[in-house]
Design a protein around this motif. Sequence first.
Motif, PDB file in Angstrom:
ATOM      1  N   UNK A   1       0.859  -1.182   0.000  1.00  0.00           N
ATOM      2  CA  UNK A   1       0.000   0.000   0.000  1.00  0.00           C
ATOM      3  C   UNK A   1       0.896   1.233   0.000  1.00  0.00           C
ATOM      4  N   UNK A   2       0.744   2.090  -0.998  1.00  0.00           N
ATOM      5  CA  UNK A   2       1.573   3.283  -1.129  1.00  0.00           C
ATOM      6  C   UNK A   2       0.721   4.508  -0.841  1.00  0.00           C
ATOM      7  N   UNK A   3       1.166   5.336   0.098  1.00  0.00           N
ATOM      8  CA  UNK A   3       0.420   6.519   0.517  1.00  0.00           C
ATOM      9  C   UNK A   3       1.213   7.769   0.180  1.00  0.00           C
ATOM     10  N   UNK A   4       0.560   8.712  -0.476  1.00  0.00           N
ATOM     11  CA  UNK A   4       1.229   9.960  -0.821  1.00  0.00           C
ATOM     12  C   UNK A   4       0.270  11.134  -0.827  1.00  0.00           C
ATOM     13  N   UNK A   5       0.570  12.152  -0.033  1.00  0.00           N
ATOM     14  CA  UNK A   5      -0.213  13.390  -0.011  1.00  0.00           C
ATOM     15  C   UNK A   5       0.564  14.504  -0.712  1.00  0.00           C
ATOM     16  N   UNK A   6      -0.149  15.498  -1.211  1.00  0.00           N
ATOM     17  CA  UNK A   6       0.461  16.717  -1.738  1.00  0.00           C
ATOM     18  C   UNK A   6       1.616  16.393  -2.688  1.00  0.00           C
ATOM     19  N   UNK A   7       2.807  16.944  -2.420  1.00  0.00           N
ATOM     20  CA  UNK A   7       3.923  16.712  -3.332  1.00  0.00           C
ATOM     21  C   UNK A   7       4.472  15.300  -3.236  1.00  0.00           C
ATOM     22  N   UNK A   8       3.951  14.499  -2.317  1.00  0.00           N
ATOM     23  CA  UNK A   8       4.314  13.092  -2.251  1.00  0.00           C
ATOM     24  C   UNK A   8       3.447  12.219  -3.142  1.00  0.00           C
ATOM     25  N   UNK A   9       2.353  12.799  -3.669  1.00  0.00           N
ATOM     26  CA  UNK A   9       1.437  11.995  -4.486  1.00  0.00           C
ATOM     27  C   UNK A   9       2.027  11.604  -5.843  1.00  0.00           C
ATOM     28  N   UNK A  10       2.644  12.534  -6.602  1.00  0.00           N
ATOM     29  CA  UNK A  10       3.220  12.128  -7.898  1.00  0.00           C
ATOM     30  C   UNK A  10       4.263  11.019  -7.780  1.00  0.00           C
ATOM     31  N   UNK A  11       5.262  11.121  -6.859  1.00  0.00           N
ATOM     32  CA  UNK A  11       6.199   9.998  -6.755  1.00  0.00           C
ATOM     33  C   UNK A  11       5.532   8.720  -6.258  1.00  0.00           C
ATOM     34  N   UNK A  12       4.507   8.835  -5.406  1.00  0.00           N
ATOM     35  CA  UNK A  12       3.779   7.641  -4.962  1.00  0.00           C
ATOM     36  C   UNK A  12       3.105   6.965  -6.147  1.00  0.00           C
ATOM     37  N   UNK A  13       2.507   7.774  -7.014  1.00  0.00           N
ATOM     38  CA  UNK A  13       1.854   7.244  -8.209  1.00  0.00           C
ATOM     39  C   UNK A  13       2.880   6.563  -9.123  1.00  0.00           C
TER      40      UNK A  13
END
Length: 279
Positions: A133-145
């Motif tokens: 499970x990969x979690x990413x908010x804000x500027x963490x969302x693009x690298x999480x994707x």
Amino acid sequence: MDQHLGQRLRQQFDQLTPNEQKVAGFILDHFDDIAVYSGAELARLSGVSKATVSRLFRRLGFASFSEVRQHVRELRYHGVPLVTDSKALGSGLERFHRHFERERDNLHQMLAAIDADTFDALIEALDRAPEVLIIGYRNGYPPALHLRQQLMQVRPGVRLAPLPGQSLGEELTGVSQGTLVIVMGFRRRAHGFSKLIEQLEKGGLETLLIGDPTLAATGTSPTWQLECPLDSVSAFDSYTSVMSLINLLANALLHKRLGEGRARIDAISDVYAGLDELA
């Protein structure tokens, strides 16, 4: 953080003297690169005396202009897009050289901080976990994707949370034991970030936290933590080290499960062809 310089200026602007307002107006108009000026330059460019500049900063709670510059550097450290280098990018070919040098330094720092045995244990966990499970908010969302897109080519059971417009409560409820949770946490993190890590720890889940050096201030203790410097020569953060780390993780996992991984890549390519998805 307390109110930063720009917020203090806007809040007190109407109470400033006319000359102080000249300085305040100049600072607000050039806030992105305020750290590159000296006190004397601010006075000259605003058309006031150096004493006026000093008086304004004291009114705002700063003992000196050097304290203002330190304040701005701290803002940059926490992710506010500000120029703190008087040369910034430079000009001509110099801009490319300075950019390359900083990117190289970031990559060197990121890789030098990774212990080989710890990395191998992490790849082992990525391989054996029934779900990632990969979690990413804000500027963490693009690298999480991007990390999801890379890992799902090598193994099944990789998902992203939260989905756009959704919250995490539903995603974390009922997560099976053995799930490896990867959290992207870069500076200017969403409120409640530390509580998220604590919740994962309470659930007994293995966690990998990927972020920048400000992670130390969160006081969290995930199973693994990898730091990626984001420093750049100008105002905006650079995520080169983050994307390089993602490449390193995905390739290491592929070589860990080479037979299964290659078979899955081939199967995905067959579906691409069947759907005529790619040019």
